[in-house]
Design a protein around this motif. Structure first.
Motif, PDB file in Angstrom:
ATOM      1  N   MET A   1       0.856  -1.171   0.000  1.00 20.02           N
ATOM      2  CA  MET A   1       0.000   0.000   0.000  1.00 20.02           C
ATOM      3  C   MET A   1       0.896   1.225   0.000  1.00 20.02           C
ATOM      4  SD  MET A   1      -3.284   0.604   2.306  1.00 20.02           S
ATOM      5  CE  MET A   1      -4.467   0.669   1.008  1.00 20.02           C
ATOM      6  N   SER A   2       0.729   2.086  -0.967  1.00 20.06           N
ATOM      7  CA  SER A   2       1.658   3.198  -1.128  1.00 20.06           C
ATOM      8  C   SER A   2       1.128   4.541  -0.639  1.00 20.06           C
ATOM      9  CB  SER A   2       2.053   3.312  -2.600  1.00 20.06           C
ATOM     10  OG  SER A   2       0.897   3.531  -3.389  1.00 20.06           O
ATOM     11  N   ASN A   3      -0.143   4.658  -0.336  1.00 18.95           N
ATOM     12  CA  ASN A   3      -0.708   5.921   0.100  1.00 18.95           C
ATOM     13  C   ASN A   3      -0.704   5.972   1.633  1.00 18.95           C
ATOM     14  OD1 ASN A   3      -2.373   8.043   0.882  1.00 18.95           O
ATOM     15  ND2 ASN A   3      -3.718   7.798  -0.885  1.00 18.95           N
ATOM     16  N   PRO A   4       0.197   6.784   2.236  1.00 15.73           N
ATOM     17  CA  PRO A   4       0.287   6.803   3.702  1.00 15.73           C
ATOM     18  C   PRO A   4      -0.976   7.307   4.387  1.00 15.73           C
ATOM     19  CG  PRO A   4       1.692   8.491   2.731  1.00 15.73           C
ATOM     20  CD  PRO A   4       1.154   7.668   1.603  1.00 15.73           C
ATOM     21  N   ILE A   5      -1.739   8.196   3.763  1.00 16.01           N
ATOM     22  CA  ILE A   5      -2.988   8.683   4.359  1.00 16.01           C
ATOM     23  C   ILE A   5      -4.004   7.540   4.400  1.00 16.01           C
ATOM     24  CG2 ILE A   5      -4.896  10.316   4.149  1.00 16.01           C
ATOM     25  CD1 ILE A   5      -2.163  11.560   4.933  1.00 16.01           C
ATOM     26  N   LYS A   6      -4.083   6.757   3.349  1.00 16.73           N
ATOM     27  CA  LYS A   6      -4.994   5.609   3.310  1.00 16.73           C
ATOM     28  C   LYS A   6      -4.610   4.579   4.374  1.00 16.73           C
ATOM     29  CE  LYS A   6      -8.121   2.961   1.232  1.00 16.73           C
ATOM     30  NZ  LYS A   6      -9.508   3.106   1.513  1.00 16.73           N
ATOM     31  N   LEU A   8      -3.053   5.234   7.166  1.00 16.27           N
ATOM     32  CA  LEU A   8      -3.371   5.838   8.456  1.00 16.27           C
ATOM     33  C   LEU A   8      -4.861   5.750   8.785  1.00 16.27           C
ATOM     34  CD1 LEU A   8      -2.231   7.436  10.873  1.00 16.27           C
ATOM     35  CD2 LEU A   8      -2.712   9.519   9.584  1.00 16.27           C
ATOM     36  N   THR A   9      -5.715   5.956   7.782  1.00 16.13           N
ATOM     37  CA  THR A   9      -7.155   5.989   8.043  1.00 16.13           C
ATOM     38  C   THR A   9      -7.849   4.644   7.884  1.00 16.13           C
ATOM     39  OG1 THR A   9      -7.624   6.624   5.752  1.00 16.13           O
ATOM     40  CG2 THR A   9      -7.334   8.410   7.372  1.00 16.13           C
ATOM     41  N   SER A  10      -7.279   3.726   7.120  1.00 14.73           N
ATOM     42  CA  SER A  10      -7.932   2.439   6.867  1.00 14.73           C
ATOM     43  C   SER A  10      -7.118   1.238   7.317  1.00 14.73           C
ATOM     44  CB  SER A  10      -8.214   2.284   5.361  1.00 14.73           C
ATOM     45  OG  SER A  10      -9.082   3.284   4.924  1.00 14.73           O
ATOM     46  N   GLY A  11      -5.889   1.437   7.675  1.00 19.96           N
ATOM     47  CA  GLY A  11      -5.036   0.313   8.013  1.00 19.96           C
ATOM     48  C   GLY A  11      -4.371  -0.241   6.770  1.00 19.96           C
ATOM     49  N   VAL A  12      -3.498  -1.193   6.972  1.00 23.03           N
ATOM     50  CA  VAL A  12      -2.804  -1.825   5.850  1.00 23.03           C
ATOM     51  C   VAL A  12      -3.778  -2.768   5.161  1.00 23.03           C
ATOM     52  CG1 VAL A  12      -0.862  -3.295   5.192  1.00 23.03           C
ATOM     53  CG2 VAL A  12      -0.605  -1.658   7.065  1.00 23.03           C
ATOM     54  N   GLU A  13      -3.874  -2.642   3.839  1.00 20.87           N
ATOM     55  CA  GLU A  13      -4.762  -3.489   3.057  1.00 20.87           C
ATOM     56  C   GLU A  13      -3.998  -4.092   1.895  1.00 20.87           C
ATOM     57  OE1 GLU A  13      -7.867  -0.749   1.956  1.00 20.87           O
ATOM     58  OE2 GLU A  13      -9.040  -1.238   3.740  1.00 20.87           O
ATOM     59  N   ALA A  29     -10.664  -5.287  -1.192  1.00 19.62           N
ATOM     60  CA  ALA A  29      -9.381  -5.297  -0.488  1.00 19.62           C
ATOM     61  C   ALA A  29      -9.634  -5.847   0.907  1.00 19.62           C
ATOM     62  CB  ALA A  29      -8.799  -3.889  -0.408  1.00 19.62           C
ATOM     63  N   GLU A  30      -8.627  -6.474   1.469  1.00 17.75           N
ATOM     64  CA  GLU A  30      -8.769  -6.998   2.822  1.00 17.75           C
ATOM     65  C   GLU A  30      -7.706  -6.384   3.722  1.00 17.75           C
ATOM     66  OE1 GLU A  30      -8.445 -11.180   2.097  1.00 17.75           O
ATOM     67  OE2 GLU A  30      -6.268 -11.129   1.976  1.00 17.75           O
ATOM     68  N   ARG A  31      -8.066  -6.202   4.973  1.00 11.18           N
ATOM     69  CA  ARG A  31      -7.113  -5.663   5.942  1.00 11.18           C
ATOM     70  C   ARG A  31      -6.085  -6.732   6.292  1.00 11.18           C
ATOM     71  NH1 ARG A  31     -11.078  -2.180   9.644  1.00 11.18           N
ATOM     72  NH2 ARG A  31     -11.193  -0.425   8.240  1.00 11.18           N
ATOM     73  N   VAL A  32      -4.926  -6.260   6.636  1.00 11.01           N
ATOM     74  CA  VAL A  32      -3.817  -7.145   6.960  1.00 11.01           C
ATOM     75  C   VAL A  32      -3.496  -7.004   8.441  1.00 11.01           C
ATOM     76  CG1 VAL A  32      -1.375  -7.601   6.516  1.00 11.01           C
ATOM     77  CG2 VAL A  32      -2.871  -6.876   4.642  1.00 11.01           C
ATOM     78  N   SER A  33      -3.316  -8.127   9.132  1.00 11.98           N
ATOM     79  CA  SER A  33      -2.869  -8.057  10.527  1.00 11.98           C
ATOM     80  C   SER A  33      -1.352  -7.892  10.515  1.00 11.98           C
ATOM     81  CB  SER A  33      -3.285  -9.283  11.335  1.00 11.98           C
ATOM     82  OG  SER A  33      -3.656 -10.362  10.565  1.00 11.98           O
ATOM     83  N   GLY A  64     -18.576  -7.328   7.146  1.00  6.21           N
ATOM     84  CA  GLY A  64     -18.500  -8.608   6.461  1.00  6.21           C
ATOM     85  C   GLY A  64     -17.085  -9.099   6.293  1.00  6.21           C
ATOM     86  N   ASP A  65     -16.128  -8.298   6.701  1.00  5.72           N
ATOM     87  CA  ASP A  65     -14.726  -8.680   6.550  1.00  5.72           C
ATOM     88  C   ASP A  65     -14.294  -9.611   7.680  1.00  5.72           C
ATOM     89  OD1 ASP A  65     -15.132  -6.494   8.281  1.00  5.72           O
ATOM     90  OD2 ASP A  65     -13.044  -5.877   8.120  1.00  5.72           O
ATOM     91  N   PRO A  66     -13.207 -10.334   7.494  1.00  7.89           N
ATOM     92  CA  PRO A  66     -12.721 -11.214   8.564  1.00  7.89           C
ATOM     93  C   PRO A  66     -12.363 -10.418   9.819  1.00  7.89           C
ATOM     94  CG  PRO A  66     -11.615 -11.708   6.486  1.00  7.89           C
ATOM     95  CD  PRO A  66     -12.398 -10.445   6.281  1.00  7.89           C
ATOM     96  N   ASP A  67     -12.593 -11.017  10.974  1.00  9.12           N
ATOM     97  CA  ASP A  67     -12.274 -10.399  12.259  1.00  9.12           C
ATOM     98  C   ASP A  67     -10.804 -10.644  12.573  1.00  9.12           C
ATOM     99  OD1 ASP A  67     -12.072  -9.480  14.839  1.00  9.12           O
ATOM    100  OD2 ASP A  67     -13.655 -10.759  15.647  1.00  9.12           O
ATOM    101  N   LEU A  68      -9.990  -9.616  12.499  1.00  9.76           N
ATOM    102  CA  LEU A  68      -8.548  -9.760  12.732  1.00  9.76           C
ATOM    103  C   LEU A  68      -8.217 -10.109  14.177  1.00  9.76           C
ATOM    104  CD1 LEU A  68      -7.169  -6.770  10.619  1.00  9.76           C
ATOM    105  CD2 LEU A  68      -7.437  -9.160   9.952  1.00  9.76           C
TER     106      LEU A  68
END
Length: 164
Positions: A1-6, A8-13, A29-33, A64-68
């Motif tokens: 993920m290359s957008n640091p604002i994204k 910061l606001t959405s987590g690593v995806e 897209a899915e969030r990454v733990s 609906g996304d997986p629970d990290l």
């Protein structure tokens, strides 16, 4: 993920393998733990991710996304070095309490972490000791697997989730 604002606001995806419906729209897209690979000794405290202090039906909240945090006890430090703590306990779900006419803040909490004591201070005034700081493990410390069912237990240190 290359957008640091994204980030910061959405987590690593990352691009998702299966699309899912969440918060009123389809997600690809899915969030990454990311904490599972965080190998720096410096502790990190994060918000944003919806951790749960009490059992919550995520689908009712449009999640609906997986629970990290499915396999991580709510009071436990997590990550590769046991030095990451998320202090957002579904606080964004308070709209559901308002909509249902329930007392706001009963199940959805925001916490602050007091350092160096490593205690969580909830927005209702309760204080909870954290566990597992600095433990170098990837195994769920509470003995639950990723498919176990949690139940709310009332103990001397407050409410907590237990496996069934």
């Amino acid at each position: 993920m290359s957008n640091p604002i994204k980030v910061l606001t959405s987590g690593v995806e990352r691009p998702g393998t299966v699309p899912f419906f969440s918060s009123g729209k389809w997600r690809f897209a899915e969030r990454v733990s990311w904490w599972d690979t965080y190998d720096h000794p410096r502790p990190v405290v994060v918000g944003h991710y919806w951790r749960r202090l009490h059992p919550v039906d995520r689908a009712v909240l449009g999640k609906g996304d997986p629970d990290l945090f499915a396999a991580i006890h709510p009071h436990r430090w997590h990550g590769q070095r046991g030095n990451v703590m998320c202090v957002n306990f579904f606080v964004g779900g308070r709209w559901e309490e308002r909509k249902a006419g329930r007392q706001v803040g009963q199940h959805f909490k925001l916490a602050a972490l007091r350092w160096p004591e490593r205690t969580l201070h909830l927005d209702d005034g309760r204080q909870i000791n954290t566990t597992g700081f600095g433990v170098l493990t990837q195994e769920p410390a509470h003995g639950c697997g990723t498919t176990d069912v949690f139940a709310l237990a009332h103990g001397p240190d407050g409410d907590m989730l237990q496996c069934q």
